[in-house]
Design an enzyme around this catalytic site. Structure first.
Site, PDB file in Angstrom:
ATOM      1  N   GLU A 154      -1.570  -9.084   3.345  1.00 34.56           N
ATOM      2  CA  GLU A 154      -1.350  -9.786   4.714  1.00 34.56           C
ATOM      3  C   GLU A 154      -2.724 -10.076   5.531  1.00 34.56           C
ATOM      4  O   GLU A 154      -2.788 -10.909   6.155  1.00 34.56           O
ATOM      5  CB  GLU A 154      -0.633  -8.697   5.639  1.00 34.56           C
ATOM      6  CG  GLU A 154      -1.486  -7.543   6.008  1.00 34.56           C
ATOM      7  CD  GLU A 154      -1.378  -6.349   4.982  1.00 34.56           C
ATOM      8  OE1 GLU A 154      -0.990  -6.685   3.814  1.00 34.56           O
ATOM      9  OE2 GLU A 154      -1.574  -5.297   5.285  1.00 34.56           O
TER      10      GLU A 154
ATOM     11  N   HIS B 177      -3.798  -5.145   0.308  1.00 36.94           N
ATOM     12  CA  HIS B 177      -3.100  -5.807   1.550  1.00 36.94           C
ATOM     13  C   HIS B 177      -3.108  -7.361   1.658  1.00 36.94           C
ATOM     14  O   HIS B 177      -4.059  -8.054   1.887  1.00 36.94           O
ATOM     15  CB  HIS B 177      -3.949  -5.175   2.711  1.00 36.94           C
ATOM     16  CG  HIS B 177      -3.715  -3.780   3.022  1.00 36.94           C
ATOM     17  ND1 HIS B 177      -2.643  -3.220   3.867  1.00 36.94           N
ATOM     18  CD2 HIS B 177      -4.484  -2.661   2.376  1.00 36.94           C
ATOM     19  CE1 HIS B 177      -2.741  -1.757   3.896  1.00 36.94           C
ATOM     20  NE2 HIS B 177      -3.893  -1.545   3.018  1.00 36.94           N
TER      21      HIS B 177
ATOM     22  N   CYS C 124       0.748  -1.198  -0.089  1.00 38.20           N
ATOM     23  CA  CYS C 124       0.077   0.103   0.210  1.00 38.20           C
ATOM     24  C   CYS C 124       0.862   1.119   0.050  1.00 38.20           C
ATOM     25  O   CYS C 124       1.484   1.543  -1.049  1.00 38.20           O
ATOM     26  CB  CYS C 124      -0.965  -0.061   1.093  1.00 38.20           C
ATOM     27  SG  CYS C 124      -2.406   0.819   0.680  1.00 38.20           S
TER      28      CYS C 124
HETATM   29  N1  GLN Z   1      -2.093   6.673   2.527  1.00 40.60           N
HETATM   30  C1  GLN Z   1      -2.116   5.872   1.381  1.00 40.60           C
HETATM   31  C2  GLN Z   1      -3.505   5.964   0.800  1.00 40.60           C
HETATM   32  O1  GLN Z   1      -4.449   6.433   1.295  1.00 40.60           O
HETATM   33  C3  GLN Z   1      -1.862   4.354   1.809  1.00 40.60           C
HETATM   34  C4  GLN Z   1      -2.850   3.697   2.505  1.00 40.60           C
HETATM   35  C5  GLN Z   1      -2.421   2.482   3.281  1.00 40.60           C
HETATM   36  O2  GLN Z   1      -1.087   2.005   3.152  1.00 40.60           O
HETATM   37  N2  GLN Z   1      -3.414   1.615   3.587  1.00 40.60           N
HETATM   38  O3  GLN Z   1      -3.680   5.707  -0.319  1.00 40.60           O
END
Ligand code: GLN
Length: 543
Positions: free
Chosen positions: A512, A510, A384
């Site tokens: 994970e 994600h 992310c």
């Molecule tokens: N801050 C980033 C976004 O909003 C990544 C979010 C995250 O790592 N869950 O896109």
């Protein structure tokens, strides 16, 4: 109409005793007997959900397939049971009040005074039974967050009391988890705090059926007798929960203590069959007897609280067991990193993971870590925000756009390589408004991502507002960072990788959140393999 049997898990004496692990372990044993089981968590705090909470408060926010932002215990439920949860599996006081107040505003209480009893407790009971209405489950386990005795927990305990009365003792069982502190000077385990917490629960009208005692030392028969006598339970219903080497031992320990049998006996439910936990035990065998070891750096800004990255740490445990490899995580505060210090902090690591996150703090440190991984050819996984940092780093140092950035960090950047998604532009509310939950992704053949999954169509869970800016995709691909996974309907870049690197992958989703004991995640499996190969090569170089 209730159909399932209900098990409530409450906690006393202190928080952090591991109610989530006990609930998950019990569920695992019941599932292994052939019952269909789910677990839900009721949290006493006023936030509607944990989505807006700082990870330092309660650890990571766990996202379900249907896009609910939930408590991290739901991650344990999924990792143990290998069955997805949903929004209905995590309810907070905030949501209960929100529902009641919304009804009140619509006039649905027909002029009545709206009160904690019966209106809030009715709404809690309705939510206790929501998953029951699906007819999918034989047994529903409900974990009540917090400790008995907390002011916030009272309405939940009262709702359990009412439901036990309404459904009857054969359909509702209460398991109470407490602590037996060991007093070194006296050389004894003490039962008084347990007696008090059970008394408190009884005063609220709930007599626990089973008492699970968290303890560092084995509990003797005398202690079991004492607890049985003072707490009004059968001696066989006093269960020892000794500190374990790993949370994955707990189902086996609970089996030895016959927790599942006691629960089923109380529920007058047929045992079906002996629990089949052979595959689980095999996993434990691998986990405890690794033949190799690698150290991987986890770069994040909440590293002081490991729970903030719970699912990532557990994913490494799963992948490690399947690779007979012990993964040692080096927790690295991204604020401590810059282009010089990165060499001292990351030296010797066999893999680098840049973690998810929000906002500016520590971002330049994350970018420095990406640069190190790219230049030193150390296996890299960016998740992310970690993927977004990899894109920014590549733009700055490979393409040559020194001021490239994400607009989350710099609104004025001349090269917004990561930008706000179109559908996010007019959103003003913070809670529940990100791109959340499962979305499909198509992988390109011949890429590292495809090699990991072994298929084209995948779905993964998301939690973000920003995305790769497709206006720049050509430039990136020309210079060697390719989009190897795309969300087909909207052409969003989901996976990037550097072609000319042993293993450098960034994912907007994600992974994970989908790794379980029985299904380790393919990306973590592949990443770990890459780190093991890298470790071998390094050894050869040094020899
Ligand atoms: N801050 C980033 C976004 O909003 C990544 C979010 C995250 O790592 N869950 O896109």
């Amino acid at each position: 109409m209730a159909h399932a049997k209900h098990i409530f898990v409450t906690g006393g004496v202190t928080s952090s005793l591991g109610k989530g692990i006990i609930a998950s372990s019990l569920a695992k044993l019941l599932q292994a007997r052939g019952f269909s089981v789910t677990i839900q968590k009721f949290d006493p705090y006023i936030n509607i959900d944990p989505g807006t909470l700082n990870p330092y408060e309660h650890g990571e926010c766990y996202v379900t397939e249907d896009g609910a932002e939930t408590d991290l215990d739901l991650g344990h439920y999924e990792r143990f049971l290998n069955v997805p949860t949903s929004q209905a599996n995590n309810i907070t006081t905030g949501r209960i009040y929100y529902n009641v107040i919304t009804k009140e505003r619509k006039g649905e209480y027909l002029g009545k005074t709206v009160q904690v009893v019966p209106h809030i407790t009715d709404e809690i009971k309705r939510n206790f039974l929501l998953l029951d209405e699906t007819g999918k489950y034989d047994i529903i386990i409900t974990e009540i967050g917090g400790c008995v005795g907390d002011i916030e927990s009272l309405p939940f305990i009262e709702a359990v009391r009412q439901l036990k009365w309404e459904l009857g003792p054969n359909d509702v069982v209460v398991v109470h988890l407490t602590l037996l502190p060991y007093l070194k000077s006296a050389g004894e385990l003490k039962t008084k705090p347990t007696q008090h917490s059970v008394r408190y629960l009884s005063e609220s009208g709930v007599q626990p059926d089973i008492i699970v005692c968290r303890t560092e030392k084995p509990i003797t028969n005398d202690i079991r007798k004492k607890i049985a006598l003072f707490c009004n339970v059968h001696i066989n219903s006093v269960i020892e929960a000794r500190d374990a080497e790993t949370i994955y031992d707990v189902p086996v320990l609970m089996r030895k203590e016959k927790l599942d049998e006691r629960v089923l006996a109380r529920l007058r439910y047929p045992y079906k069959k002996e629990p089949d936990i052979e595959a689980w035990k095999e996993f434990l065998g691998h986990l405890k007897n690794p033949t190799e070891q690698v150290e991987i750096g986890l770069i994040g800004k909440y590293v002081e609280l490991h729970d903030a990255y719970k699912s990532i740490a557990e994913s490494f445990i799963h992948a490690g067991a399947y690779n007979n490899c012990k993964v040692i995580i080096k927790w690295i505060q991204s604020e401590h990193l810059n282009e010089e210090s990165v060499h001292t902090h990351l030296k010797g690591l066999k893999g680098i993971l840049v973690a998810p996150g929000f906002g500016e703090r520590g971002i330049e440190g994350k970018i420095a870590a990406v640069k190190y991984a790219r230049e030193q050819r150390v296996p890299f996984l960016g998740i992310c925000l970690g993927m977004q940092c990899a894109v920014v780093e590549f733009a700055r140092n490979v393409i040559g756009w020194a001021q490239a950035n994400s607009t989350e960090i710099d609104l004025e950047t001349p090269r917004p390589v990561i930008g706000l998604m179109a559908e996010q532009k007019d959103i003003t509310e913070m809670g529940g408004t990100m791109r959340l939950g499962a979305y499909s992704c198509e992988l390109k053949k011949g890429t590292k991502a495809y090699q990991a999954y072994g298929k084209i169509k995948i779905t993964e869970r998301h939690r973000h507002r920003y995305e790769f800016n497709n206006a720049y995709l050509n430039e990136f691909e020309k210079k060697g960072m390719v989009a190897s996974g795309i969300h087909p309907e909207k052409e969003l870049v989901e996976v990037i990788e550097i072609t000319d690197h042993p293993w450098f992958v960034g994912v907007q989703f994600h992974p994970e959140l989908k790794s379980t004991v029985m299904n380790p995640h393919p990306l973590f499996m592949r990443f770990l393999k890459a780190t093991m190969e890298y470790a071998k090569k390094q050894q050869q170089v040094e020899a």
